[in-house]
Enzyme design. Structure first.
Site, PDB file in Angstrom:
ATOM      1  N   ASP A 717       0.826  -1.214   0.000  1.00  0.00           N
ATOM      2  CA  ASP A 717       0.000   0.000   0.000  1.00  0.00           C
ATOM      3  C   ASP A 717       0.855   1.257   0.000  1.00  0.00           C
ATOM      4  OD1 ASP A 717      -2.333   1.373  -0.212  1.00  0.00           O
ATOM      5  OD2 ASP A 717      -2.890   1.227   1.899  1.00  0.00           O
ATOM      6  N   LYS A 719       2.104   4.751  -0.950  1.00  0.00           N
ATOM      7  CA  LYS A 719       1.568   6.003  -1.497  1.00  0.00           C
ATOM      8  C   LYS A 719       1.985   7.112  -0.539  1.00  0.00           C
ATOM      9  CE  LYS A 719      -2.919   4.976   0.595  1.00  0.00           C
ATOM     10  NZ  LYS A 719      -4.331   4.802   0.426  1.00  0.00           N
ATOM     11  N   ASN A 722       0.694   7.327   3.068  1.00  0.00           N
ATOM     12  CA  ASN A 722       1.141   6.379   4.090  1.00  0.00           C
ATOM     13  C   ASN A 722       2.602   6.584   4.486  1.00  0.00           C
ATOM     14  OD1 ASN A 722      -1.294   5.148   4.449  1.00  0.00           O
ATOM     15  ND2 ASN A 722      -0.931   3.555   2.899  1.00  0.00           N
ATOM     16  N   ASP A 735       0.429   2.369   8.278  1.00  0.00           N
ATOM     17  CA  ASP A 735      -0.708   1.647   7.693  1.00  0.00           C
ATOM     18  C   ASP A 735      -0.298   0.319   7.049  1.00  0.00           C
ATOM     19  OD1 ASP A 735      -3.056   0.791   6.696  1.00  0.00           O
ATOM     20  OD2 ASP A 735      -3.437   2.503   5.384  1.00  0.00           O
ATOM     21  N   THR A 754      -3.931   0.568  -3.686  1.00  0.00           N
ATOM     22  CA  THR A 754      -4.580   1.805  -4.129  1.00  0.00           C
ATOM     23  C   THR A 754      -4.490   1.803  -5.653  1.00  0.00           C
ATOM     24  OG1 THR A 754      -3.863   2.855  -2.099  1.00  0.00           O
ATOM     25  CG2 THR A 754      -4.448   4.329  -3.915  1.00  0.00           C
TER      26      THR A 754
HETATM   27  N1  LIG Z   1       1.611   7.261  13.899  1.00  0.00           N
HETATM   28  C1  LIG Z   1       0.983   8.288  13.371  1.00  0.00           C
HETATM   29  N2  LIG Z   1       1.402   9.532  13.626  1.00  0.00           N
HETATM   30  C2  LIG Z   1       0.772  10.561  13.087  1.00  0.00           C
HETATM   31  N3  LIG Z   1      -0.282  10.460  12.266  1.00  0.00           N
HETATM   32  C3  LIG Z   1      -0.740   9.248  11.971  1.00  0.00           C
HETATM   33  C4  LIG Z   1      -0.154   8.112  12.523  1.00  0.00           C
HETATM   34  N4  LIG Z   1      -0.788   7.030  12.034  1.00  0.00           N
HETATM   35  C5  LIG Z   1      -1.761   7.492  11.241  1.00  0.00           C
HETATM   36  N5  LIG Z   1      -1.747   8.823  11.196  1.00  0.00           N
HETATM   37  C6  LIG Z   1      -2.640   9.666  10.416  1.00  0.00           C
HETATM   38  O1  LIG Z   1      -3.870   9.031  10.260  1.00  0.00           O
HETATM   39  C7  LIG Z   1      -4.131   8.754   8.897  1.00  0.00           C
HETATM   40  C8  LIG Z   1      -4.868   7.450   8.736  1.00  0.00           C
HETATM   41  O2  LIG Z   1      -4.058   6.441   9.266  1.00  0.00           O
HETATM   42  P1  LIG Z   1      -3.943   5.018   8.573  1.00  0.00           P
HETATM   43  O3  LIG Z   1      -3.541   5.234   7.163  1.00  0.00           O
HETATM   44  O4  LIG Z   1      -3.078   4.149   9.385  1.00  0.00           O
HETATM   45  O5  LIG Z   1      -5.424   4.536   8.719  1.00  0.00           O
HETATM   46  P2  LIG Z   1      -6.200   3.538   7.787  1.00  0.00           P
HETATM   47  O6  LIG Z   1      -7.544   3.322   8.365  1.00  0.00           O
HETATM   48  O7  LIG Z   1      -5.387   2.339   7.628  1.00  0.00           O
HETATM   49  O8  LIG Z   1      -6.224   4.393   6.483  1.00  0.00           O
HETATM   50  P3  LIG Z   1      -6.464   3.965   4.965  1.00  0.00           P
HETATM   51  O9  LIG Z   1      -7.876   4.355   4.714  1.00  0.00           O
HETATM   52  O10 LIG Z   1      -5.483   4.832   4.227  1.00  0.00           O
HETATM   53  O11 LIG Z   1      -6.204   2.538   4.852  1.00  0.00           O
HETATM   54  C9  LIG Z   1      -2.769   8.799   8.232  1.00  0.00           C
HETATM   55  O12 LIG Z   1      -2.847   9.110   6.876  1.00  0.00           O
HETATM   56  C10 LIG Z   1      -2.089   9.871   9.046  1.00  0.00           C
HETATM   57  O13 LIG Z   1      -2.424  11.127   8.609  1.00  0.00           O
END
Ligand SMILES: Nc1ncnc2c1ncn2[C@@H]1O[C@H](COP(=O)(O)OP(=O)(O)OP(=O)(O)O)[C@@H](O)[C@H]1O
Ligand SMILES: Nc1nc2c(ncn2[C@@H]2O[C@@H]3COP(=O)(O)O[C@H]3[C@H]2O)c(=O)[nH]1
Ligand SMILES: Nc1nc2c(ncn2[C@@H]2O[C@@H]3COP(=O)(O)O[C@H]3[C@H]2O)c(=O)[nH]1
Length: 904
Positions: A717, A719, A722, A735, A754
């Protein structure tokens, strides 16, 4: 004195067997025969015969007892002690009785099964893996294949024996079940001889000398010009003798096939055949005495029924018949006969196994060495099967053991291509030797294991099982026993000497000394516990070499892997750090966390910036995921995998997961917070990055991929969304919802990722592996340099169509340098196998690409390289680098207490 006592002990051991059965009686007879032979002249195989000295040498050796393992009187007393030990053990544990039975028949161990598959098919490792894969796939699709795997147990000599867990293999199904030792013992017609080939050092002995050799269990065996077939397997089923064989005529013979009436005391005249060849062992010809398939089927069925049947109809069950020409099982490529442990080390046709040393000899190297050896000696034979050349053997090689061990017909033809002297051992004597040495060996190994601290508390029967499958290997000073990064499936215990452990440093690539290991220490457990890859180098240090007892993966998993000490003895810094982290967060609960602000919104919920009550010096990112939504989208497996992979990872280019929690509505992941914001936000604000900035971020991803791919983890994934910047400006991968740990050499088929970033093989559902990540790396480079990914359509279907047209259909803007576009094109090859990073040199090929010329990889790894963009992060709770997110309009999700998340 000792010699006098020893057969008594031996008989003692055999008396513990069930002598009421035919097999028991045979075992006993075998022991008695050993006694008898011992008094006449015990066997020997090691003398270096110049023919006139042959007799003397062989007697010298024989006076020391069995020279397979032991030397001189002290060796004999050792043997006695061993037997004494066995007897004591026996009274403690009834399983010993069984083991003795097994050893008499020299039941092949699990390890030997495995090895012999490699050996007997003379199959190379790659072929084996392919086969395994095929087999696995087959098993996956057809669970009814399991019974065929159980056919392995037809090796088992004692039909009451508990079946071993077999390694599923195709060959298993063609294994002739008739190869029970019980049958071998019952059918004593036309036993072939077991032969050791020795290069003649002096003129061949005259036939008259052979008489004086009569008491030896071995004979010098030479081929003759006139009659080239010296040792021939029965061409058709011969009537078995109704009485015990008569005493052998003690007279020299010239170049006649060995027959039942011959005994080990025979000595053969030397043939001189500079230009012609002689066959020692001859495999059955296709047109020789063809056996109707019904006979074969019949005999296999009978064999399957075990000893009981054999006792009723001993004469009809003939492996010789079953294996005759019509069968591919013995003579064909699917040839599957276990080799006795004793024989294996001296054979030329070495089995290949993955010890975890990358630089194992290549086939050509082995051939060259073989040829050199051949050059040094003038006794040479050629091995062929069905007219096809297999190999050339020379100098102290063993041949002819298969047919006598399994009472099958010769599995190959051995032809003298130069003048040869050979030593022949008669069947029963050979079997006796095998039995004796087997017992001694097993007891010695068991004793040794008891002296090893980690094994000393294991139950006796476990130690015996381990001893049964051990194989001893020897290394010379400087040898790499295990090489870091190689695949390996063996576990080692050092029985002699010292080894050095080194680990290659990521930054300098130098090997750093870690520790020395000595007698009783073990190594090789990490590759077996993890993803097959060796994590350190093990180098033989002792000037006299090192001996190791080697255990296969199956046995390791069954008997050893659960020992605590095995799990944590050699924790690396990374593993130790992880354990420390786990320890540190052990007492933190969900209720201890205070939400400061929202950092982002993901597919299953929000990511909040949190602090623990009472500690304002640190902050964390808490990702909360709605359980109901995970279930709805059927992402349970992905979430579990995300937790597992992130929870184990310890890489500075990957966001660390500290702890997980759950309640009725959500799953939570407590992670390190990266307050520099998403790379995507910076890219959006800047439009695109220059070459150097792109290089820095791409390099960080290469490092993260290096870490993941070396553990066979695919990310899937990639991009800019992430990639998060920490306060220093280094990016970290976040992620891991689509990350997956692959089995080595395997692919995966889940369609995920994606759209703009997915590789063509994912779209085409052809199966993908880590090479799909290299594709996405090329896409990321393009997007960072231009602001848009190369393959962009107005909807996913259009995007996929563009992807399938390939990278060459994409126009590269002028701001992408030649080197950068060259790298992107090399990463985005349609054919996954052609992608840079996926080829021989692995990910280092990307690091060495021209676009990275002059890039300080080691400084990046040390985090001393200045990042191109330094984010402004004023405090641990500064969220200005993140967008603002309104509260969740959907409100709290419904409860989910179904329990699917119990391991989260
Ligand atoms: N450790 C972190 N520190 C700061 N911000 C974070 C962190 N982890 C996630 N985020 C923020 O939260 C957002 C979403 O997190 P993440 O991508 O892990 O969730 P997801 O539910 O897996 O999203 P996706 O829909 O992209 O699969 C990230 O794009 C980032 O902006
Ligand atoms: N089947 C087989 N036998 C071999 C090979 N190389 C050497 N041999 C020996 O050739 C011998 C022929 O007689 P056996 O079948 O008794 O035992 C066989 C082995 O000891 C090989 O590649 N295949
Ligand atoms: N990774 C690692 N392996 C070690 C260390 N000390 C000894 N070893 C052994 O080296 C072996 C190399 O192969 P494996 O990775 O299979 O298992 C490893 C350990 O058994 C150490 O400090 N780190």
């Amino acid at each position: 004195m000792k010699i006098k006592h020893y057969p008594g002990k031996a008989v003692d051991a055999s008396l513990s067997l069930d002598t009421s059965s035919t097999m028991g009686a045979l075992y006993e007879a075998n022991w008695l025969q050993a006694h008898h032979q011992h008094h006449q002249s015990p066997p020997a195989v090691t003398p270096t015969p110049t023919p006139p000295q042959t007799v003397r040498l062989s007697r010298q050796a024989s006076s020391a007892g069995s020279s397979f393992l032991l030397d001189g009187i002290s060796a004999l007393s050792k043997y006695q002690m061993t037997l004494e030990n066995i007897r004591q053990l026996e009274s403690k544990d009834q399983r010993i009785v069984k083991t003795i039975k097994e050893l008499n028949g020299y039941r092949p161990s699990a390890l030997q099964h495995h090895k012999q598959q490699l050996h007997n098919g003379w199959v190379d490792e790659q072929q084996e893996e392919l086969e395994e894969q095929h087999q696995q796939e087959h098993l996956k699709s057809n669970t009814t294949a399991a019974p065929s795997a159980a056919a392995v147990n037809h090796y088992v000599l004692d039909p009451t024996e508990r079946p071993r867990v077999p390694r599923p293999r195709q060959q298993v199904s063609v294994k002739p079940p008739s190869l029970r030792r019980s049958q071998t013992m019952l059918q004593q017609h036309a036993p072939p001889s077991y032969v050791t080939l020795r290069a003649p050092k002096a003129k061949p002995a005259s036939p008259s000398k052979s008489g004086s050799n009569s008491s030896s269990a071995y004979s010098t065996f030479s081929s003759a010009a006139e009659d080239r077939v010296i040792c021939q397997q029965p061409q058709r089923l011969m009537p078995p003798p109704t009485e015990p064989p008569p005493a052998p005529p003690i007279k020299p013979r010239t170049a006649k096939p060995l027959s039942r009436s011959q005994t080990s005391v025979q000595r053969y005249a030397t043939i001189r055949l500079p230009h012609h060849s002689s066959s020692f062992c001859r495999e059955p010809m296709r047109n020789e005495a063809p056996t109707p398939p019904t006979v074969r089927r019949h005999s296999l069925e009978q064999a399957l029924q075990g000893l009981k049947l054999e006792e009723q109809q001993p004469r009809q069950v003939s492996p010789a018949v079953s294996s005759n020409g019509s069968s591919k099982d013995l003579n064909g490529e699917g040839f599957c006969i276990p080799r006795p442990r004793l024989i294996v080390p001296v054979h030329t046709y070495a089995r290949r196994r993955r010890t975890g040393n990358l630089k194992e000899k290549s086939a050509t190297q082995e051939e060259e060495e073989e040829q050199q050896q051949e050059g040094n000696s003038d006794g040479r034979v050629e091995v062929s099967r069905e007219g096809k050349y297999l190999s050339t053997l020379s100098g102290a090689k063993v041949l002819g053991e298969l047919a006598i061990l399994y009472n099958c017909q010769r599995t190959a033809t051995i032809t003298a291509i130069t003048e040869c002297n050979l030593w022949a051992i008669e069947r029963q004597c050979f079997q006796t030797i095998m039995m004796r040495t087997g017992l001694i060996r097993q007891a010695e190994y068991t004793d040794f294991l008891k002296s090893v601290p980690i094994f000393k508390d294991l139950p006796e029967d476990t130690l015996i099982k381990i001893s049964d499958v051990l194989e001893e290997t020897h290394y010379q000073r400087g040898d790499y026993i295990v090489r870091q990064g190689a695949r390996g499936d063996t576990f080692f215990i050092i029985s002699k000497g010292k080894v050095r452990v080194t680990i290659k440093q990521q930054d300098t690539q130098e090997e750093k000394f870690i520790r020395m290991l000595g007698k009783g220490d073990f190594f090789g457990e990490k590759a077996l516990q993890g993803d097959d890859l060796r994590t350190a180098n093990i180098i033989c240090e002792s000037p006299d070499g090192v001996s190791c007892l080697v255990i296969d993966r199956e046995t390791f998993n069954q008997l050893i892997s659960s020992l605590d000490e095995i799990k944590h003895r050699y924790d690396d810094e990374g593993a130790m750090e992880r354990r420390k982290i786990n320890e540190e967060f052990r007492d933190i609960n969900l209720t201890d966390l205070r939400v400061i602000a929202t950092l982002g919104v993901g597919g299953f919920g929000r990511v909040e910036l949190v602090q623990t009550n009472g500690d304002s010096s640190r902050s964390f990112a808490l990702k909360q995921m709605k359980k109901s939504q995970i279930v709805e989208t059927r992402q349970q497996q992905h979430i579990m995998s995300e937790k597992e992979i992130m929870g184990e990872a310890n890489c500075q280019f990957i966001v660390k997961l500290f702890k997980t929690f759950k309640d009725k509505k959500y799953l939570y992941m407590l992670m390190e917070s990266c307050l520099g914001g998403e790379l995507w936000t910076i890219l959006r604000d800047k439009g695109n990055f220059d070459d150097a900035t792109t290089r820095f971020y791409t390099a960080c991803v290469v490092e993260a991929f290096d870490y993941l791919h070396s553990r066979n983890i695919i990310y899937r994934d990639l991009k800019p969304e992430n990639l998060l910047l920490d306060e220093k400006g280094y990016v970290k991968l976040v992620d891991f919802g689509f990350a997956k740990k692959l089995q080595s050499g395997r692919k995966t088929w889940t369609f995920c990722g994606t759209p703009e970033y997915v590789a063509p093989e994912v779209i085409l559902n052809r199966g993908h592996d880590i090479s799909a990540d290299y594709w996405s790396l090329g896409v990321l480079m393009f997007e960072l340099l231009t602001g848009t990914p190369p393959f962009t359509g107005s909807d996913p279907m259009r995007t996929y169509n563009i992807i399938l047209k390939g990278i060459d259909a994409i126009e590269f803007p002028r701001n992408i340098t030649r080197n950068a576009s060259n790298l992107i094109k090399k990463l985005c090859r349609d054919n996954p196998a052609e992608r840079l990073g996926y080829q021989r040199g692995g990910i280092s090929e990307i690091q060495k690409h021209k676009w990275f010329d002059g890039f300080y990889w080691w400084a990046l790894q040390n985090r001393t390289l200045e990042p191109p963009i330094k984010p402004t992060v004023k405090s641990v709770v500064d969220t200005t680098n993140f967008d603002d997110y309104p509260p969740d309009p959907e409100g709290p999700p419904p409860d989910d207490v179904s329990g699917w998340d119990k391991d989260f």
